[in-house]
Design an enzyme around this catalytic site. Structure first.
Site, PDB file in Angstrom:
ATOM      1  CB  THR A 187      -0.912  -0.037   1.055  1.00  0.00           C
ATOM      2  OG1 THR A 187      -0.294  -0.390   2.327  1.00  0.00           O
ATOM      3  CG2 THR A 187      -2.108  -0.750   1.296  1.00  0.00           C
ATOM      4  CG  ASP A 203      10.225  -1.296   4.252  1.00  0.00           C
ATOM      5  OD1 ASP A 203       9.131  -1.955   4.565  1.00  0.00           O
ATOM      6  OD2 ASP A 203      10.468  -2.046   3.284  1.00  0.00           O
TER       7      ASP A 203
END
Length: 385
Positions: free
Chosen positions: A37, A175
C-alpha cells in the site's frame, strides 16, 4: 546486534586504524498490516523491532568512503569517491550505505568522507527490512557527522531515494519510516501520501500476547521482477481508473473497477484497496479494543495477498495455516512477498503449541526448518555510543 558496541568499536579500530566517532543503530521492522500500500500512497502500520543494524563511523579528511562489514572480515573495504558516485553505479550490498550518502548529496546536503563498519542482527531476506535498517543506521550516522540537521522524516525519504535509484528496488517509504519513527510499545500508523504519522499503542505484553515471526528461510529480493511487476500493475490500475494513485479508490469503487480493468489488474487493485481499509480498521481496533482484536484482519490480509496479489508461496501459506490451526488469533505473511516471513498473533500460553505445529508442518512438507522468534515494538534509529 551480533557484536557488542565495545566489540564493534574495537573491530572498527582494527580494520581502519582509528577509533570510530560513534556508533549508530537502526532497527528492522515488522509490518502489522498494510502490504504493497505504501507506493500506492496509502496506509501502513509497521513497528520497529529489537533486531537492528549498527554502523561504526569516523569522518575522514577527504571525500573518500570505505565500507566494510563484520560478516566479511577478510574482504577489503568497498571504496568510493563521493564526487564520483552516480545513480546505479554501485553493485552488491555496499549500494545501500553508499546510496544513502549519494542520496544525502542529491537532497542538498554535503557529506564528508567517512569510514563505515556495519554489523547486523536483522535476518537478510526474511521480510524484516534488513535493507532499511542498513540505510537508516547510515543515515542517522551521516546526518550527525555531516551536521546536516535533517529530520527523521527527511532521512526516511533519503533512504527511500537510495533504495529506489542506487539499488534499483522500487519500494515505498514504509520501511525507512518504521525504522526511524518507531517507539517502544507502539506501532507507526503512516499516511504514505502526506507523510504524516501517528503512534498507535501496541502493548502486546499487557494483552498477554506474543507476535511470532516465522522466518521461512525462503529468501526474497525487492530488486527482482515480482515486486516491480506488482507495482506496474498498480500504476496501470490507477491510470485506467483515472486517479492519481490507488489510495483514491475506495472499496465502494471496486464494482466500477471490475468493469474497467482486466481480471488480473482488478485483483491487484482489489488487494490494495481492501488492504488500505484493513489498516484503518486495525488502527481503530487497537485504539478501542487492543491487539487481540486484530486476528480476523490478519487472516483476511493474508488471503488477499495469496489470492489477489499472488505474492505468497507454499512455505508462507503452510506457516499461516499451521499457526491458525494450532490456535493463533491471526496470522499472515509480512513484507514484500515471494518468501520471507509470516507473523502470528498468539496468546502467551499457546506459543509452544503454535511453534511446534509450524515446525511439524514444515517437516512434513520437507521444507527447510523455519526460524521462529518473538518480537516487540522497539525504539527507532539513534546513536548508541
Amino acid at each position: 546486534m551480533s557484536s557488542t558496541p565495545h566489540d564493534l568499536a574495537a573491530a572498527f579500530a582494527d580494520r581502519f586504524g582509528t577509533e570510530p566517532d560513534g556508533l549508530w543503530s537502526a532497527p528492522g521492522r515488522v509490518n502489522v498490516i498494510g502490504e504493497h500500500t505504501d507506493y500506492n500512497e496509502g496506509f501502513v502500520l509497521p513497528f520497529a523491532i529489537q533486531h537492528s543494524t549498527t554502523v561504526a563511523a569516523a569522518v575522514r579528511g577527504d571525500r573518500w568512503v570505505r565500507v566494510a562489514s563484520t560478516f566479511a572480515p577478510d574482504d577489503d573495504p568497498v571504496t568510493a569517491d563521493l564526487d564520483d558516485l552516480a545513480e546505479g553505479g554501485v553493485e552488491g550490498w555496499a549500494a545501500y550505505p553508499l546510496g544513502v550518502l549519494w542520496a544525502f548529496e542529491q537532497s542538498g546536503y554535503r557529506c564528508p568522507g567517512m569510514d563505515l563498519l556495519v554489523d547486523s542482527s536483522v535476518p537478510v531476506g526474511a521480510g524484516l527490512s534488513s535493507s532499511a535498517a542498513l540505510e537508516c543506521s547510515v543515515a542517522v550516522a551521516a546526518n550527525e557527522l555531516a551536521q546536516a540537521g535533517a529530520s527523521h522524516e527527511e532521512l526516511a525519504a533519503i533512504g527511500q531515494l537510495a533504495e529506489n535509484r542506487m539499488v534499483g528496488a522500487p519500494t515505498g517509504i514504509m520501511d525507512q519510516s518504521a525504522s526511524l519513527l518507531g517507539e517502544a510499545g507502539y506501532a507507526v500508523f503512516l499516511d504514505c501520501r502526506s507523510g504524516e504519522s501517528q503512534l498507535v499503542p501496541l502493548d502486546l505484553e499487557a494483552a498477554g500476547l506474543e507476535l511470532l515471526v516465522i522466518d521461512t528461510r525462503v529468501s526474497h529480493s525487492h530488486s527482482t521482477g515480482g515486486y516491480a511487476a506488482r507495482r506496474r500493475s498498480c500504476e496501470l490500475g490507477a491510470k485506467l481508473m483515472g486517479v492519481p494513485a490507488l489510495r483514491d479508490v475506495s472499496v465502494q469503487d471496486l464494482a466500477e473497477a471490475a468493469g474497467v480493468l482486466d481480471e488480473e489488474t482488478f485483483r491487484r487493485v482489489r488487494h490494495v484497496v481492501t488492504e488500505n481499509a484493513r489498516v484503518q480498521d486495525a488502527v481503530r481496533l487497537l485504539t478501542r479494543e487492543g491487539p487481540a482484536a486484530l486476528g480476523p484482519l490478519l487472516v483476511a490480509s493474508h488471503a488477499s495477498m495469496r489470492d489477489d496479489f499472488e505474492i505468497s508461496c507454499a512455505e508462507l501459506d503452510t506457516a499461516v495455516d499451521a499457526a491458525l490451526d494450532a490456535g493463533a488469533l491471526g496470522a499472515r505473511m509480512t513484507g514484500g512477498g515471494f518468501g520471507g516471513a509470516a507473523i502470528a498473533l498468539v496468546a502467551v500460553d499457546d506459543v509452544p503449541a503454535v511453534r511446534a505445529a509450524v515446525e511439524d508442518a514444515f517437516s512434513a512438507a520437507r521444507f527447510r526448518a523455519p526460524v521462529i522468534f518473538s518480537v516487540l515494538p522497539g525504539a527507532g534509529a539513534a546513536r548508541i555510543a
